[in-house]
Design an enzyme around this catalytic site. Structure first.
Site, PDB file in Angstrom:
ATOM      1  N   HIS A  12       3.190   0.183   4.276  1.00 35.79           N
ATOM      2  CA  HIS A  12       3.602  -0.839   4.809  1.00 35.79           C
ATOM      3  C   HIS A  12       3.772  -1.983   3.328  1.00 35.79           C
ATOM      4  CE1 HIS A  12      -0.549  -2.636   4.685  1.00 35.79           C
ATOM      5  NE2 HIS A  12      -0.285  -3.288   3.437  1.00 35.79           N
ATOM      6  N   HIS A  59      -1.994  -9.053   6.282  1.00 38.39           N
ATOM      7  CA  HIS A  59      -2.709 -10.201   4.569  1.00 38.39           C
ATOM      8  C   HIS A  59      -3.290 -10.969   4.918  1.00 38.39           C
ATOM      9  CE1 HIS A  59      -0.802  -5.319   4.746  1.00 38.39           C
ATOM     10  NE2 HIS A  59      -1.248  -5.398   3.577  1.00 38.39           N
ATOM     11  N   HIS A 193      -3.717   3.024  -3.886  1.00 33.87           N
ATOM     12  CA  HIS A 193      -3.247   1.844  -4.731  1.00 33.87           C
ATOM     13  C   HIS A 193      -4.204   0.840  -4.603  1.00 33.87           C
ATOM     14  CE1 HIS A 193      -2.256   0.472  -0.275  1.00 33.87           C
ATOM     15  NE2 HIS A 193      -1.798  -1.185  -0.982  1.00 33.87           N
ATOM     16  N   GLU A 240      -7.036   1.242   3.153  1.00 34.72           N
ATOM     17  CA  GLU A 240      -6.042   0.724   4.221  1.00 34.72           C
ATOM     18  C   GLU A 240      -5.935   2.209   5.023  1.00 34.72           C
ATOM     19  OE1 GLU A 240      -3.212  -2.508   3.263  1.00 34.72           O
ATOM     20  OE2 GLU A 240      -2.178  -0.817   3.216  1.00 34.72           O
TER      21      GLU A 240
HETATM   22  C1  DHB Z   1       1.600  -3.584  -2.171  1.00 37.49           C
HETATM   23  C2  DHB Z   1       0.780  -2.820  -1.627  1.00 37.49           C
HETATM   24  C3  DHB Z   1       0.117  -3.587  -0.605  1.00 37.49           C
HETATM   25  O1  DHB Z   1       0.173  -2.340   0.439  1.00 37.49           O
HETATM   26  C4  DHB Z   1       0.104  -4.637  -0.396  1.00 37.49           C
HETATM   27  O2  DHB Z   1      -0.377  -5.286   0.578  1.00 37.49           O
HETATM   28  C5  DHB Z   1       0.995  -5.760  -0.615  1.00 37.49           C
HETATM   29  C6  DHB Z   1       1.526  -5.367  -1.495  1.00 37.49           C
HETATM   30  C7  DHB Z   1       2.239  -3.461  -3.041  1.00 37.49           C
HETATM   31  O3  DHB Z   1       2.161  -2.405  -3.526  1.00 37.49           O
HETATM   32  O4  DHB Z   1       2.906  -4.360  -4.141  1.00 37.49           O
HETATM   33 FE    FE Z   2      -1.439  -3.486   1.509  1.00 36.87          FE
END
Ligand code: DHB
Ligand code: FE
Length: 286
Positions: A12, A59, A193, A240
């Site tokens: 997302h 978020h 991530h 996540e």
């Molecule tokens: C990013 C990824 C995310 O899942 C998020 O909620 C906010 C930022 C990113 O990769 O920048």
């Molecule tokens: Fe996220």
């Protein structure tokens, strides 16, 4: 009766929403990412789901440190658009399916799964970016949405097995709803991530690929994977991915993988996407 006909998962990343909203999808950086979603947009034009039970995480747009529901279900008719970072996206409001949502809430709670019922809630990139990727740009979203918000932001998130069991409970609930509805369950967020600390920017392609493989072929192993493995291998925000197990649990023991896409880079995140159908297939009566 309502039937769950497919499960879809996708990352997302908020920058994807900004690329769509600012007309940048044709740029060299973004083109290969969006190319991997052409298949699902075509699939959705054929499948025409009536309702999507959309598992996502907020978020700090709807919830903050004051209230942290582990699992919440949206029972509203409509959800406003909100966001952090780039701000609310210029996308249509999200229409709910209050009758199905209340039915799922009732069934799950009586089935000993105590969801928090939410009657007013704004939705952010966790929900709107998957909608844009899977349905494309729209003046009105082509399906009604039942949002299931999962806490994966503040420790402790739910275990993978608890997510799987919630998926099973949602499936029992949907399949006891008397209206003939074509229902999909989506799992969103991930893949590897980390947005913070010394390991910011961490991507783990091998681990992500194994996660996608196991989702189809060996979900039992994923179901019992401890949080520490997500954290170590997929980074702090890789957690996540437990949300994908709600989708997978809702599909039953065997699935067929119809489509997969994996792409790096997209902002700081490895983007993963998969489309699964339960086996044997459950097609809507039409
Ligand atoms: C990013 C990824 C995310 O899942 C998020 O909620 C906010 C930022 C990113 O990769 O920048
Ligand atoms: Fe996220």
């Amino acid at each position: 009766m309502a039937r769950i006909t497919a499960g879809i998962a996708t990352s997302h990343v908020p920058a994807i929403g900004a690329a769509i909203d600012n007309g940048r999808t044709g740029e060299d950086y973004w083109k290969p990412l969006f190319a991997g979603y052409e298949w699902v947009k075509q699939y959705q034009r054929q499948e025409k789901p009536d309702v999507v039970v959309l598992v996502y995480n907020d978020h700090a747009s709807a919830f903050d440190m004051k209230v942290i529901p582990t699992f919440a279900i949206g029972c509203a008719d409509e959800y406003a658009i909100a966001d952090e970072g780039w701000g609310p996206r210029p996308v249509p409001p999200v229409k709910g399916h209050a009758d199905l949502a209340w039915h799922i809430a009732q069934c799950c709670i009586l089935d000993e799964f105590d969801l928090t019922i939410i009657n007013e809630m704004a939705v952010d990139h966790g929900l709107t970016v998957p909608l844009s990727l899977v349905f494309g740009e729209a003046s009105e979203w082509p399906a009604r949405i039942v949002p299931i918000a999962v806490n994966v932001v503040t420790y402790p998130p739910p275990s993978g097995n608890r997510c799987w069991l919630l998926g099973e409970a949602i499936a029992r609930a949907v399949e006891s709803f008397p209206e003939d509805l074509n229902v999909q369950v989506w799992g969103t967020g991930g893949m590897s991530h980390q947005l913070q600390g010394p390991r910011a920017g961490l991507i783990n392609r091998d681990w992500d690929t194994a996660f996608l493989d196991r989702l189809t072929r060996d979900p039992e192993a994923l179901r019992h994977m401890p949080h520490i493995e997500y954290l170590r291998e997929a980074g702090s925000e890789g957690i996540e991915l437990v949300m994908w197990l709600i989708m997978r649990g809702a599909l039953g023991p065997r699935v067929k993988e119809l489509h997969r896409h994996y792409h790096v880079p997209a902002s700081n995140t490895a983007v993963g996407h998969i489309v699964l159908e339960p086996e044997p297939a459950r097609k809507p009566r039409r």
